[in-house]
Write an enzyme that holds these catalytic residues in place. Structure first.
Site, PDB file in Angstrom:
ATOM      1  N   SER A 291       5.004   0.487 135.701  1.00  0.00           N
ATOM      2  CA  SER A 291       5.960   0.060 136.612  1.00  0.00           C
ATOM      3  C   SER A 291       5.576  -1.147 137.011  1.00  0.00           C
ATOM      4  O   SER A 291       4.410  -1.842 136.805  1.00  0.00           O
ATOM      5  CB  SER A 291       6.254   0.900 137.916  1.00  0.00           C
ATOM      6  OG  SER A 291       7.276   0.638 138.762  1.00  0.00           O
TER       7      SER A 291
ATOM      8  N   ARG B  43       9.151   0.009 129.266  1.00  0.00           N
ATOM      9  CA  ARG B  43       9.826   1.193 129.579  1.00  0.00           C
ATOM     10  C   ARG B  43      11.250   1.015 129.979  1.00  0.00           C
ATOM     11  O   ARG B  43      11.819   0.041 130.491  1.00  0.00           O
ATOM     12  CB  ARG B  43       9.119   2.214 130.537  1.00  0.00           C
ATOM     13  CG  ARG B  43       8.939   1.505 131.976  1.00  0.00           C
ATOM     14  CD  ARG B  43       8.828   2.281 133.054  1.00  0.00           C
ATOM     15  NE  ARG B  43       9.859   3.325 133.146  1.00  0.00           N
ATOM     16  CZ  ARG B  43      10.055   4.299 134.339  1.00  0.00           C
ATOM     17  NH1 ARG B  43       8.966   4.180 135.161  1.00  0.00           N
ATOM     18  NH2 ARG B  43      11.085   4.956 134.432  1.00  0.00           N
TER      19      ARG B  43
ATOM     20  N   CYS C  54       5.467   2.397 118.169  1.00  0.00           N
ATOM     21  CA  CYS C  54       6.523   2.786 119.342  1.00  0.00           C
ATOM     22  C   CYS C  54       5.641   2.740 120.595  1.00  0.00           C
ATOM     23  O   CYS C  54       4.568   3.214 120.804  1.00  0.00           O
ATOM     24  CB  CYS C  54       7.080   4.075 119.010  1.00  0.00           C
ATOM     25  SG  CYS C  54       8.189   4.677 120.288  1.00  0.00           S
TER      26      CYS C  54
ATOM     27  N   CYS D 146       9.319   3.449 125.103  1.00  0.00           N
ATOM     28  CA  CYS D 146      10.329   3.137 126.076  1.00  0.00           C
ATOM     29  C   CYS D 146      11.821   3.645 125.986  1.00  0.00           C
ATOM     30  O   CYS D 146      12.359   3.638 126.747  1.00  0.00           O
ATOM     31  CB  CYS D 146      10.097   1.423 125.822  1.00  0.00           C
ATOM     32  SG  CYS D 146      11.407   0.882 124.579  1.00  0.00           S
TER      33      CYS D 146
ATOM     34  N   CYS E 204      15.715   2.160 122.059  1.00  0.00           N
ATOM     35  CA  CYS E 204      16.379   2.351 120.815  1.00  0.00           C
ATOM     36  C   CYS E 204      17.642   3.663 121.070  1.00  0.00           C
ATOM     37  O   CYS E 204      18.696   3.481 120.529  1.00  0.00           O
ATOM     38  CB  CYS E 204      15.653   2.677 119.755  1.00  0.00           C
ATOM     39  SG  CYS E 204      14.484   4.047 119.902  1.00  0.00           S
TER      40      CYS E 204
END
Length: 545
Positions: free
Chosen positions: A54, A302, A514, A517, A520
């Site tokens: 974050s 993210r 990957c 997040c 996709c």
């Protein structure tokens, strides 16, 4: 196949702020009542905090309620916000907004800036000290139901299957882990949340949520140029009219800078690359001067749930509850969700403890949504309910202006009586690639700007290469070819990890890259991709993010 079975009073999926707050509160309630409540927390990351990312400016209101002495207990939040500004950027200039013009709801002064991953790691130690059982490296692969259709737990993922799904020499079956109640706190776009929403119709009358992608870099800069406690949010360039969103730059500790870009999904141009725009942002004279002589320490991304009150699913279902970002509780005006996530976990713990005290299990805790609405979470959601629709309808400039007017009216005691609806699902807005020329490439210099591959090195990604693919297509081959031609494989640009690479009229997937997040799945215009949890412990190992 024989699986081990472990049973608890409460099973929590996800060791983020919501899940850990729920676990701590449950054990506090158990201690005060003298009644034992066994609590288990499953976390797909290899360590607590490994997948947590974050900005982060954190409102301590929930932390004050949960652990009032957190400051003396050594929580890793040391820097209070002392300077707070909003700046409009053009390609060469920066225009700060007068502080008096900003609505009081977005004032960050007195809040704390730091690493949410480090805070969650610390909360994990507090939970363990209270008797919570934490299991990092265990992903919730599938839900388990009883004959009545209630959620009774999950299956953790098998370990040691090869890419074809066959058992290898290191195969170990997943474990069935049950709870009398299961709290789902897996963040935005979770696979378990997706299945539960469909099974129980939690989105009936609500529709899809709205999401954005946050990409963050962690920097160390020369101490003489560092202003600890300085928080800046940027609007305008480099996204401009291409997409909604903005950037942030937070200074904390002795020399740390958190720099990032949030891009709202729902943009039309499939040629847009949020990663490239973040690199472009760093070339702005104001930011480049600050980063000069610095060192990039971390990288990650993210998705965030931005829909707010109008996109909130039903939070309760037979056997469990949705918490935090899985419930869509982010305050998009303040760009904050840690405090609301923690409070939702505390309220969930209280609802579960009362049900267990009454001898109930696996039923629906229908009072929980009302408790959330009656709390300060509900007040924040009601106050900011029109923010995202205004930004979606009118864009960054006019939308921000209208939001500011509404927030100032609210500060003066005048609440507007209407609630705006969201426009159509954001992903449906993406247009054909032929309508837009490719964005001009930015050649990385390796000092200020970088490519994806060198960025991924800082995310410390670890995936077992020979495991079943966790990124799966829903389209038929013909549908997939048409999608790639129409949109020019937009995932090759919006994925911040370089997982997708266009090869003619198809796309090669390198799932080992990957970052988890979920962009996709959440941003594809035809919803052709689904994200599933890989082997537990796989993915990024964020440090200080």
């Amino acid at each position: 196949m024989t699986r081990d079975l472990i049973e608890y009073d409460v099973l929590i999926i996800g060791a983020g702020p919501a899940g850990l707050a729920a676990a701590i509160r449950l054990r506090q309630l158990a201690a005060s009542s003298g009644r034992e409540i066994s609590v288990c927390v499953l976390e797909k990351g290899a360590q607590i905090g490994a997948h947590i990312l974050s900005g982060a400016v954190i409102d301590p209101i929930a932390l004050d309620e949960l652990l009032p002495d957190w400051r003396t207990l050594g929580a890793p939040l040391k820097t209070q916000v002392s300077e707070d500004e909003v700046v409009w950027l053009s390609a060469q200039h920066a225009l700060p907004a007068p502080h008096w013009s900003l609505p009081p709801q977005i004032d960050n002064r007195g809040l704390y800036v730091g690493s949410l991953g480090e805070l969650c790691s610390w909360l994990g130690t507090q939970a363990e000290a209270l008797g919570v059982e934490l299991y990092p490296g265990f992903a919730a692969a599938a839900p388990c139901y009883n004959e009545a259709g209630a959620l009774i737990g999950v299956l953790s993922g098998d370990m040691g299957r090869n890419a074809a799904g066959e058992e290898s020499a290191r195969f170990a079956p997943g474990i069935e882990i049950r709870g009398r109640y299961t709290l789902v706190a897996e963040g935005a776009g979770g696979s378990l949340t997706r299945e539960l929403e469909a099974r129980y119709g939690l989105r009936e009358g609500v529709g899809e949520s709205h999401y954005g992608l946050g990409i963050k870099e962690l920097w160390r800069i020369p101490a003489e140029r560092h202003r600890t406690g300085s928080v800046t949010h940027f609007l305008g360039w480099p996204l401009g009219r291409e997409a909604g969103g903005g950037a942030f730059l937070y200074q904390y500790g002795e020399d740390r800078i958190a720099l990032g870009l949030v891009t709202h999904f729902g943009y039309r141009n499939p040629q847009l690359s949020p990663f490239d725009e973040l690199q472009r942002l760093k070339t702005h004279p104001r930011i480049a001067a600050l980063l000069a002589g610095g060192e990039r320490l971390g990288y990650g991304a993210r998705s965030i749930n931005e829909g707010g009150l109008q996109s909130q699913p039903r939070l309760s279902f037979p056997g469990g509850l949705l918490l935090g970002c899985a419930a869509g509780l982010l305050n998009v005006l303040r760009i904050k969700g840690t405090h609301t996530a923690m409070k939702s976990g505390m309220l969930a713990a209280e609802a579960v403890a009362a049900a267990l005290q009454a001898g109930r299990e696996h039923d629906e805790l229908a009072d929980f949504p009302a408790a959330v609405a009656a709390s300060w979470i509900g007040r924040e959601q009601r106050d900011t309910r029109n923010v995202k629709p205004l930004l979606s309808r009118f864009g960054t400039v006019l939308g921000s202006l209208f939001c500011g007017v509404e927030m100032w009216l609210l500060a003066l005691g005048l609440r507007l009586p209407w609630t705006l609806r969201h426009p159509a699902p954001a992903r449906s807005k993406m247009a054909a690639a032929g309508n837009y020329p490719p964005r001009p490439p930015l050649k990385p210099d390796g000092v200020l700007t970088f490519d994806r591959n060198s960025s991924l090195m800082l995310a410390n990604i670890s995936h077992e290469h020979d495991q079943p693919p966790h990124l799966r297509r829903q389209n038929t081959p013909a549908q997939e070819e048409a999608r790639v031609i129409r949109f020019a494989a937009p995932e090759a640009r919006y994925c911040p990890a370089g997982v997708y690479e266009r090869e003619g009229d198809s796309v090669r997937i390198t799932s080992q890259n990957c970052l988890h997040c979920k962009a996709c799945e959440l941003n594809d215009p035809e919803h052709s991709l689904l994200w599933h949890p890989p082997e537990g412990g796989s993915g990024p190992q964020y440090i200080g993010m």
